[in-house]
Structure formats: C-alpha cells, structure tokens
Design a protein around this motif. Structure first.
Motif, short mmCIF file in Angstrom:
data_model
loop_
_atom_site.label_atom_id
_atom_site.label_comp_id
_atom_site.label_asym_id
_atom_site.label_seq_id
_atom_site.Cartn_x
_atom_site.Cartn_y
_atom_site.Cartn_z
N ASP A 105 0.81 -1.22 0.00
CA ASP A 105 0.00 0.00 0.00
C ASP A 105 0.85 1.27 0.00
OD1 ASP A 105 0.98 0.11 2.58
OD2 ASP A 105 -0.94 -0.27 3.55
N GLY A 106 2.16 1.11 -0.16
CA GLY A 106 3.05 2.25 -0.24
C GLY A 106 3.69 2.66 1.07
N ARG A 107 3.27 2.06 2.17
CA ARG A 107 3.86 2.41 3.45
C ARG A 107 5.29 1.88 3.55
NH1 ARG A 107 0.56 -0.03 8.01
NH2 ARG A 107 -0.03 -1.57 6.42
N GLU A 108 6.15 2.63 4.22
CA GLU A 108 7.50 2.20 4.56
C GLU A 108 7.63 2.33 6.08
OE1 GLU A 108 10.65 4.01 2.41
OE2 GLU A 108 9.70 3.71 0.44
N LEU A 109 7.75 1.19 6.75
CA LEU A 109 7.73 1.18 8.21
C LEU A 109 9.08 0.74 8.76
CD1 LEU A 109 4.26 -0.51 8.83
CD2 LEU A 109 4.81 1.92 8.62
N PRO A 110 9.56 1.40 9.82
CA PRO A 110 10.83 0.99 10.43
C PRO A 110 10.68 -0.34 11.15
CG PRO A 110 9.77 2.66 11.76
CD PRO A 110 8.94 2.55 10.51
N ALA A 111 11.77 -1.06 11.24
CA ALA A 111 11.77 -2.36 11.93
C ALA A 111 13.08 -2.51 12.70
CB ALA A 111 11.62 -3.50 10.92
N ARG A 112 13.06 -3.39 13.67
CA ARG A 112 14.27 -3.69 14.43
C ARG A 112 14.69 -5.13 14.16
NH1 ARG A 112 13.82 -6.69 19.19
NH2 ARG A 112 11.67 -7.31 19.70
N VAL A 113 15.99 -5.36 14.23
CA VAL A 113 16.51 -6.72 14.06
C VAL A 113 16.26 -7.51 15.33
CG1 VAL A 113 18.57 -8.12 13.68
CG2 VAL A 113 18.25 -5.99 12.40
N VAL A 114 15.60 -8.65 15.21
CA VAL A 114 15.34 -9.54 16.34
C VAL A 114 16.41 -10.61 16.42
CG1 VAL A 114 13.73 -11.24 17.30
CG2 VAL A 114 12.86 -9.12 16.27
N ALA A 115 16.81 -11.15 15.27
CA ALA A 115 17.79 -12.25 15.28
C ALA A 115 18.49 -12.36 13.95
CB ALA A 115 17.09 -13.58 15.61
N TYR A 116 19.75 -12.78 14.02
CA TYR A 116 20.51 -13.22 12.85
C TYR A 116 21.10 -14.56 13.23
CZ TYR A 116 24.34 -14.07 9.69
OH TYR A 116 25.19 -14.68 8.81
N ASP A 117 20.77 -15.59 12.45
CA ASP A 117 21.22 -16.94 12.78
C ASP A 117 22.25 -17.43 11.78
OD1 ASP A 117 20.94 -19.21 14.60
OD2 ASP A 117 20.16 -20.27 12.86
N GLN A 118 23.48 -17.51 12.22
CA GLN A 118 24.58 -17.95 11.37
C GLN A 118 24.39 -19.39 10.91
OE1 GLN A 118 27.17 -16.19 10.34
NE2 GLN A 118 28.63 -17.71 9.64
N ASP A 119 23.82 -20.22 11.76
CA ASP A 119 23.70 -21.65 11.46
C ASP A 119 22.73 -21.92 10.31
OD1 ASP A 119 24.09 -24.50 11.98
OD2 ASP A 119 22.06 -24.46 12.81
N THR A 120 21.52 -21.40 10.40
CA THR A 120 20.53 -21.66 9.35
C THR A 120 20.59 -20.65 8.22
OG1 THR A 120 18.88 -20.32 10.51
CG2 THR A 120 18.96 -22.68 11.03
N GLY A 121 21.01 -19.42 8.53
CA GLY A 121 20.99 -18.36 7.54
C GLY A 121 19.75 -17.49 7.61
N PHE A 122 18.85 -17.75 8.57
CA PHE A 122 17.64 -16.97 8.71
C PHE A 122 17.90 -15.64 9.42
CE2 PHE A 122 15.17 -21.13 8.63
CZ PHE A 122 14.62 -20.89 7.38
N GLY A 123 17.01 -14.68 9.16
CA GLY A 123 17.00 -13.43 9.89
C GLY A 123 15.58 -13.12 10.32
N LEU A 124 15.42 -12.48 11.46
CA LEU A 124 14.11 -12.06 11.95
C LEU A 124 14.13 -10.57 12.22
CD1 LEU A 124 13.23 -14.87 14.55
CD2 LEU A 124 12.16 -14.53 12.31
N VAL A 125 13.10 -9.87 11.78
CA VAL A 125 12.93 -8.47 12.11
C VAL A 125 11.49 -8.26 12.57
CG1 VAL A 125 14.70 -7.69 10.48
CG2 VAL A 125 12.32 -7.77 9.75
N GLN A 126 11.29 -7.20 13.32
CA GLN A 126 9.95 -6.90 13.83
C GLN A 126 9.59 -5.46 13.52
OE1 GLN A 126 9.35 -7.24 18.12
NE2 GLN A 126 7.39 -8.25 17.70
N ALA A 127 8.42 -5.27 12.92
CA ALA A 127 7.97 -3.92 12.59
C ALA A 127 7.77 -3.10 13.85
CB ALA A 127 6.68 -4.00 11.79
N LEU A 128 8.09 -1.82 13.77
CA LEU A 128 7.92 -0.91 14.89
C LEU A 128 6.61 -0.12 14.80
CD1 LEU A 128 11.58 0.39 15.26
CD2 LEU A 128 10.42 -1.41 16.55
N ALA A 129 5.81 -0.45 13.81
CA ALA A 129 4.46 0.11 13.66
C ALA A 129 3.59 -1.01 13.11
CB ALA A 129 4.46 1.31 12.72
N PRO A 130 2.29 -0.99 13.36
CA PRO A 130 1.42 -2.08 12.92
C PRO A 130 1.45 -2.30 11.41
CG PRO A 130 0.28 -0.69 14.52
CD PRO A 130 1.55 0.03 14.14
N LEU A 131 1.65 -3.55 11.01
CA LEU A 131 1.63 -3.89 9.59
C LEU A 131 0.22 -4.10 9.08
CD1 LEU A 131 4.59 -6.46 9.39
CD2 LEU A 131 4.59 -4.08 8.64
#
Length: 347
Positions: A105-131
């Motif tokens: 819908d054109g919104r750009e929302l800030p997010a924070r890094v929750v996790a970076y996992d070297q083993d699997t290669g996954f990353g997690l982030v969490q929006a700082l405003a409702p998605l």
C-alpha cells in the motif's frame, strides 16, 4: 500490485488463475492428499501473497559484511507472527543499522533486528508500527513431492508472483562457511530471490529464498538454473531461541574467514576476508586445502563440519594445504563468528 510473468492484472485475478492451474495439476497427481475448496484455497493464497513485504537494510558503518554484500541490501520477508514478526534471509540484515519494511500500500515502516542466525541463515525483524497483515502458517517442507507446483512471492516495489516446481531437495554447502541439510531447489529461476517466500498450494510457507543457482537438479542432473530456498523446517525448533537470544546455540562456532569452492574433488580458497584468522595465518587465494586437523578434505561439507564440530569456537586449527607444487602446514586461531559482527548503537 505485484508483477507477474503474465500481462498486468489484479492480484485477485492472478490468484484465480493460479488456483485453476494448481487445481489442474493436483487433479493429475502433482499434489497428494485431499484438496480444500476453491474459495478456501483462494483465500489462503491471497493471505500468503499479502504477507510478503519488501525489506531494505543499511549496514552499520565499518561492517565487515559490507565487503561482500555492500552497505545497502534489498529483498523480501514474510510475516509469520501476530506481533508483526517478519522472517527473511539473514544476509539482508546482518550488521544492519537501519531496516525498513516496504508494503504494497506504499507504506514504509521501520523495523528492528530480532535475530541473525549464522547456522541456518535466517533473519528475523519486527515492525515498529502495525503492519495490519495476517501472518502465514509454517508448512512442512519434508512432505513436499517432486514436481509439486509451488508459488514464489517477492515484496517491495518490484515484487512479483510466479509458479515454480521443486526439482531437488538435498544438502547444500556454501562457499562462505555455510552448510544446511535438505535445502529446497526450485525452477524456473527468479532473480529477486533474496528473502522471497516459497508457498505450497495451501498458502503455507515452505522456505525463504537465498540463492540463484545454475545446477538446481544437482551435479548428476542436467544443467538447470533455479533458486535455493532455506526450508522453514530448520526454523521451527529454534524460533523461541531466536526470539530470546537473537541466535541459535549452533551459531556460536568457529570461523576462519575464507570463501572456498569445491571442484573435481578438491577444495580451494578463492577469497580471504580482511583481518580474519585465515588472513593472519597467511592463507591465500588459490591454496588447496588437503586436511583440517588431520581429516582429509575433498568437499566443502567435510571442511565446514570438521571446523564447527572439532572443538570450541576459539581454538587452534591446523590446515594442510598445497600452494602450487609446495605442501605446507598452516596453523590458525579461529574465532567465534558472532563476536566479529558489528551492531547498531544501542542494540
């Protein structure tokens, strides 16, 4: 609106088209088990498409990963939690200073890094405003059938949807000190693979896009361009750990700081990271690694597994190498990779 390989159309029209195709393929046996009703399946595919967002990240100043990934990274992620938790591929957000989520819908929302996992290669982030997006359920990649029709969705301004098929499922060893079991390989290839979401016909998330590959069917199969996806099966047992600790325990492991390739039964160094244990020890591009701590090395999987399972993350490792016609023995002091990463101030 996401782009597709077909002429521009609304998402609802595309999903109806995809549903018809998926249903037809199911009818001829490409999908196993009972099928949901068309309406329920259409809703599930729509939810899956809507849950995929764009991810834009800027690395912190002086980040080691900038040498290989650049300071600005862009790809995709998918909402997997009711608290606006977004799953993406880790290399997009490693050492990130700023993260933005880009919505349809054109919104750009800030997010924070929750996790970076070297083993699997996954990353997690969490929006700082409702998605205001419904999370998707995690599927079971191990239950995938060969040639099963799948849906790949990417996010952001150039986000797109396409159909894909699973062409192989096997272990994968990356040149950057990385290995996972049961990686998913799909075709046709998508260039916007970084963090893209792989769904089955029920709208369940199966994997997160990592790479463009040229041998999706494996070394023994015909040459076929495709993509490698990290299966969500690897996420399920560690999701709570990632939320609480920012990584899994297996991410605490030895790191040398080399990129290697496997060719014709030989493992060779192609790049040495600046200020890494390998650089300090004098390892050079072109060196062939013959043994690590006495264990013969003929493939990347052997090198990486012996490195990680051979003792504490910070320890002395012995490599027998061949440089030109000369055999040499190199000793280096490995480090815990996670301790080398930079973080945004206050994180």
């Amino acid at each position: 609106m996401r782009s597709t390989a077909r002429p521009p159309t609304s998402r609802s029209v595309w999903i109806r088209w995809a549903l018809c195709l998926l249903a037809a393929l199911s009818w001829v046996g490409a999908l196993a088990g009972p099928e949901p009703g068309d309406e329920a399946q259409s809703r599930a595919l729509g939810r899956a498409s809507d849950a995929v967002v764009g991810v834009r990240a800027i690395a912190v100043e002086g980040a080691r990963s900038t040498d290989s990934l650049g300071p600005a990274r862009q790809g995709s992620g998918v909402v997997i939690g009711p608290d606006d938790l977004v799953l993406t591929i880790g290399y997009l957000i490693i050492e990130a200073d700023q993260v933005q989520l880009l919505l349809d819908d054109g919104r750009e929302l800030p997010a924070r890094v929750v996790a970076y996992d070297q083993d699997t290669g996954f990353g997690l982030v969490q929006a700082l405003a409702p998605l205001r997006l419904e999370p998707v359920p995690l599927g079971d990649a191990q239950q995938l059938q060969a040639e099963e029709p799948l849906m790949v969705v990417s996010g952001g301004e150039q986000g797109g949807i396409s159909l894909a098929r699973l062409v192989s499922q096997r272990a994968f060893s990356g040149f950057w000190e990385y290995h996972i079991d049961n990686a998913l390989f799909t075709a046709p290839a998508r260039m916007d693979h970084s963090g893209a979401a792989l769904f089955n016909a029920r709208g369940e998330l199966l994997g997160i896009g990592s790479l463009l590959v040229h041998d999706a069917m494996g070394e023994q199969g015909p040459r076929l361009p495709g993509n490698m996806f990290v299966p969500v099966d690897l996420l399920k047992p560690i999701l709570g750990e990632l939320r609480a600790q920012g990584m899994s325990a297996r991410s605490r492991r030895a790191w040398m700081g080399v990129n290697c390739i496997e060719l014709g039964g030989a493992v060779r160094v192609v790049r040495v990271s600046n200020d890494s244990p390998a650089a300090v020890a004098g390892l050079q591009p072109g060196d062939r690694i013959l043994r690590i701590d006495g264990t013969e090395v003929g493939e990347l999987a052997t090198l990486w597994k012996q490195l990680w399972d051979g003792g504490q993350p910070e320890r002395e490792v012995t490599l027998d190498i061949r440089r030109g016609d000369e055999a040499r023995r190199v000793t280096m002091k490995t480090v815990d990779r996670m301790t080398t990463l930079k973080h945004a101030q206050g994180i």
